[in-house]
Design an enzyme around this catalytic site. Structure first.
Site, mmCIF file in Angstrom:
data_model
loop_
_atom_site.group_PDB
_atom_site.id
_atom_site.type_symbol
_atom_site.label_atom_id
_atom_site.label_comp_id
_atom_site.label_asym_id
_atom_site.label_seq_id
_atom_site.Cartn_x
_atom_site.Cartn_y
_atom_site.Cartn_z
ATOM 1 N N ASP A 59 5.699 21.730 7.504
ATOM 2 C CA ASP A 59 6.175 21.664 8.892
ATOM 3 C C ASP A 59 7.668 21.927 8.979
ATOM 4 O O ASP A 59 8.379 21.826 7.990
ATOM 5 C CB ASP A 59 5.864 20.293 9.510
ATOM 6 C CG ASP A 59 6.525 19.134 8.770
ATOM 7 O OD1 ASP A 59 6.843 19.305 7.571
ATOM 8 O OD2 ASP A 59 6.718 18.074 9.375
ATOM 9 N N GLN A 111 4.381 17.011 15.423
ATOM 10 C CA GLN A 111 5.827 17.023 15.711
ATOM 11 C C GLN A 111 6.003 16.894 17.225
ATOM 12 O O GLN A 111 5.152 16.343 17.889
ATOM 13 C CB GLN A 111 6.466 18.297 15.138
ATOM 14 C CG GLN A 111 6.563 18.303 13.599
ATOM 15 C CD GLN A 111 7.591 17.312 13.040
ATOM 16 O OE1 GLN A 111 8.378 16.705 13.767
ATOM 17 N NE2 GLN A 111 7.562 17.123 11.720
ATOM 18 N N GLY A 117 7.508 18.990 1.470
ATOM 19 C CA GLY A 117 8.799 19.575 1.108
ATOM 20 C C GLY A 117 9.606 19.978 2.320
ATOM 21 O O GLY A 117 10.812 20.190 2.231
ATOM 22 N N GLY A 118 8.939 20.081 3.461
ATOM 23 C CA GLY A 118 9.611 20.528 4.689
ATOM 24 C C GLY A 118 10.824 19.688 5.036
ATOM 25 O O GLY A 118 11.907 20.211 5.254
ATOM 26 N N ASP A 147 4.622 14.730 0.088
ATOM 27 C CA ASP A 147 4.992 15.355 1.357
ATOM 28 C C ASP A 147 5.030 16.863 1.124
ATOM 29 O O ASP A 147 4.829 17.332 0.008
ATOM 30 C CB ASP A 147 6.329 14.804 1.864
ATOM 31 C CG ASP A 147 7.467 15.058 0.888
ATOM 32 O OD1 ASP A 147 7.242 15.734 -0.146
ATOM 33 O OD2 ASP A 147 8.576 14.590 1.151
ATOM 34 N N HIS A 159 12.538 -7.111 -5.363
ATOM 35 C CA HIS A 159 12.412 -8.082 -4.261
ATOM 36 C C HIS A 159 12.123 -7.370 -2.938
ATOM 37 O O HIS A 159 11.210 -7.757 -2.201
ATOM 38 C CB HIS A 159 13.656 -8.954 -4.112
ATOM 39 C CG HIS A 159 13.682 -9.635 -2.775
ATOM 40 N ND1 HIS A 159 12.936 -10.753 -2.494
ATOM 41 C CD2 HIS A 159 14.295 -9.291 -1.602
ATOM 42 C CE1 HIS A 159 13.097 -11.090 -1.212
ATOM 43 N NE2 HIS A 159 13.913 -10.215 -0.649
ATOM 44 N N ASP A 202 5.691 4.991 5.040
ATOM 45 C CA ASP A 202 6.485 5.053 3.820
ATOM 46 C C ASP A 202 7.947 5.011 4.228
ATOM 47 O O ASP A 202 8.291 5.417 5.338
ATOM 48 C CB ASP A 202 6.243 6.368 3.074
ATOM 49 C CG ASP A 202 6.961 7.522 3.739
ATOM 50 O OD1 ASP A 202 6.458 8.032 4.754
ATOM 51 O OD2 ASP A 202 8.059 7.902 3.285
ATOM 52 N N CYS A 212 12.669 -13.781 -6.974
ATOM 53 C CA CYS A 212 12.962 -15.041 -6.270
ATOM 54 C C CYS A 212 12.497 -16.256 -7.072
ATOM 55 O O CYS A 212 13.066 -17.329 -6.962
ATOM 56 C CB CYS A 212 12.332 -15.036 -4.881
ATOM 57 S SG CYS A 212 13.174 -13.870 -3.790
ATOM 58 N N CYS A 229 9.769 -16.406 -0.564
ATOM 59 C CA CYS A 229 9.269 -15.207 -1.247
ATOM 60 C C CYS A 229 8.730 -15.586 -2.618
ATOM 61 O O CYS A 229 9.369 -16.313 -3.362
ATOM 62 C CB CYS A 229 10.382 -14.169 -1.370
ATOM 63 S SG CYS A 229 9.876 -12.675 -2.230
ATOM 64 N N GLY A 239 8.976 13.548 12.018
ATOM 65 C CA GLY A 239 10.165 13.785 12.834
ATOM 66 C C GLY A 239 10.670 12.568 13.587
ATOM 67 O O GLY A 239 11.418 12.704 14.547
ATOM 68 N N CYS A 257 8.098 -13.434 -5.057
ATOM 69 C CA CYS A 257 8.271 -12.338 -6.022
ATOM 70 C C CYS A 257 8.930 -12.854 -7.306
ATOM 71 O O CYS A 257 9.564 -13.903 -7.304
ATOM 72 C CB CYS A 257 9.073 -11.202 -5.393
ATOM 73 S SG CYS A 257 10.858 -11.348 -5.571
HETATM 74 ZN ZN LIG Z 1 11.698 -12.109 -3.558
#
Ligand SMILES: [Zn+2]
Length: 380
Positions: A151, A206, A99-100, A97, A358, A283, A332, A327, A233, A329
């Site tokens: 920004d 923005q 840094g703004g 990003d 997880h 993200d 789990c 799940c 934003g 993963c």
């Molecule tokens: Zn899991």
């Protein structure tokens, strides 16, 4: 070309199944990007990140925060280490990003002028100055595949007048970010190692919570011209319907053939919804932050609504079941709620790791299903 984006299918709601080619690899979109604030996705090491998700494909792209790396260990040190990929031993795509957001949310004593912003470090109070040019210099030194224009982020709620004024500043800074980037993009630490490719700079739309300003901002960004566009934003405390509305109005303006990235969202059901609207990249710190606080995303039953389980609750003390039966993963597959509760209550470091693994897998699996759906191969 430093970035190529191909769309192979579009869903009814506008969602796109795509493929983003970046210098460090290919990203299947829509994609969720785990946040590695200080060149580390908190409590989860890179080898684990590479294998995350039920399909074992791992995180395709991760984020790092320019503000944090600039302050510590410093972008020049990272440049000398060969760039952030080599420094942290992550050879897949990355994004930084500008840094703004952190300058405006974490630091004190800010002074904003048309030239840039003076701020004091949240680590030691030392004074620093970020301009669009400096943010770009720092991001070139870090060397992520995708970098962001600098920004200004207004505090929410803000009046229409204040938001418009701030947006004007952001537009000027976007042009300056682009001009500076074009002059210096060949200075990225890995330039020449991957053919004649460089980083890609995205512009940030923005406009706060005002549809007319979002539209104006998106039009201005498109006029400046970027290989990809972010919507910034949002998710700053506004009601979810407002977030949805701002994204929808902005997507109408942004070019259909360019990647679109909504910054800092959201809950699993939100990222799914936005992906189906035509957002390609997202993200959020939520999966890892919630994990460190003992909050685990799961479904009580397959196909049911996503809920947040608070693992510290006493009712899990002798619960032998995994977090989520559906799940796949590694957490789990191996550990019980009872054990995870014990780790959390005892303050064991492993608690943060397992909970984060997880939650991240849950997010990545959510996007894997959305991609399958958009590709027309029903996997749900
Ligand atoms: Zn899991």
């Amino acid at each position: 070309m430093s970035l190529e984006f191909e769309i192979s299918g579009t869903g009814e709601g506008g969602g796109r199944r795509g493929r983003l080619r970046l210098p460090h690899g290919v990203v299947e979109t829509p994609v969720f990007m785990p946040v590695g604030t200080a060149a580390s996705v908190k409590a989860v090491e890179q080898g684990v990140l590479e294998g995350l998700g039920t399909d074992g494909a791992g995180a395709q792209i991760i984020l790092a925060n320019t503000y944090h790396l600039y302050l510590r260990p410093g972008h020049e040190l990272i440049r000398r280490m060969g760039g952030v990929h080599r420094f942290m031993s992550w050879e897949r795509p990355m994004l930084t990003d500008s840094g703004g957001f952190q300058v405006f949310s974490l630091s004190k004593l800010r002074k904003v002028t048309p030239d840039g912003v003076e701020f004091s470090s949240n680590l030691d109070g030392s004074k620093h100055f970020f301009s669009p040019e400096h943010s770009i210099d720092v991001q070139i030194a870090l060397g992520a595949d995708v970098v962001m224009a600098f920004d200004e982020c207004v505090k929410s709620p803000a009046s229409w007048e204040r938001t418009r004024e701030s947006m004007g500043l952001t537009h000027g800074w976007a042009q300056r970010s682009k001009d500076h980037f074009e002059l210096h993009k060949n200075e990225v630490p890995w330039f020449g190692e991957r053919g004649s490719v460089a980083q890609s700079l995205f512009g940030i739309v923005q406009g706060g919570m005002y549809a007319d300003l979002r539209k104006e901002s998106a039009e201005r960004m498109v006029e400046i011209g970027f290989p990809g566009y972010a919507i910034g934003g949002l998710a700053v405390g506004e009601p979810r319907e407002v977030t949805w509305e701002m994204i929808a109005r902005t997507l109408e303006i942004l070019p259909k053939d360019k990647p679109r990235y909504v910054m800092g969202v959201g809950y699993p059901d939100e990222i799914k919804e936005y992906a189906k609207m035509g957002v390609d990249m997202m993200d959020c710190v939520l999966p890892t932050r919630a994990g460190r606080h003992g909050l685990l995303f799961m479904r009580e039953e397959a196909g049911g609504p996503v809920v947040r389980m608070n693992i510290k609750r006493k009712e899990y003390a002798e619960d032998q079941r995994p977090i989520d039966e559906a799940c796949g993963c590694p957490v789990c597959r191996r550990y019980s709620r009872a054990y995870l509760r014990h780790l959390y209550v005892a303050g064991e470091a492993l608690s943060a790791t397992l909970n984060s693994v997880h939650n991240l897998a849950f997010y990545l699996d959510t996007m894997t299903r959305v991609r399958a759906e958009l590709a027309g191969s029903a996997m749900l």
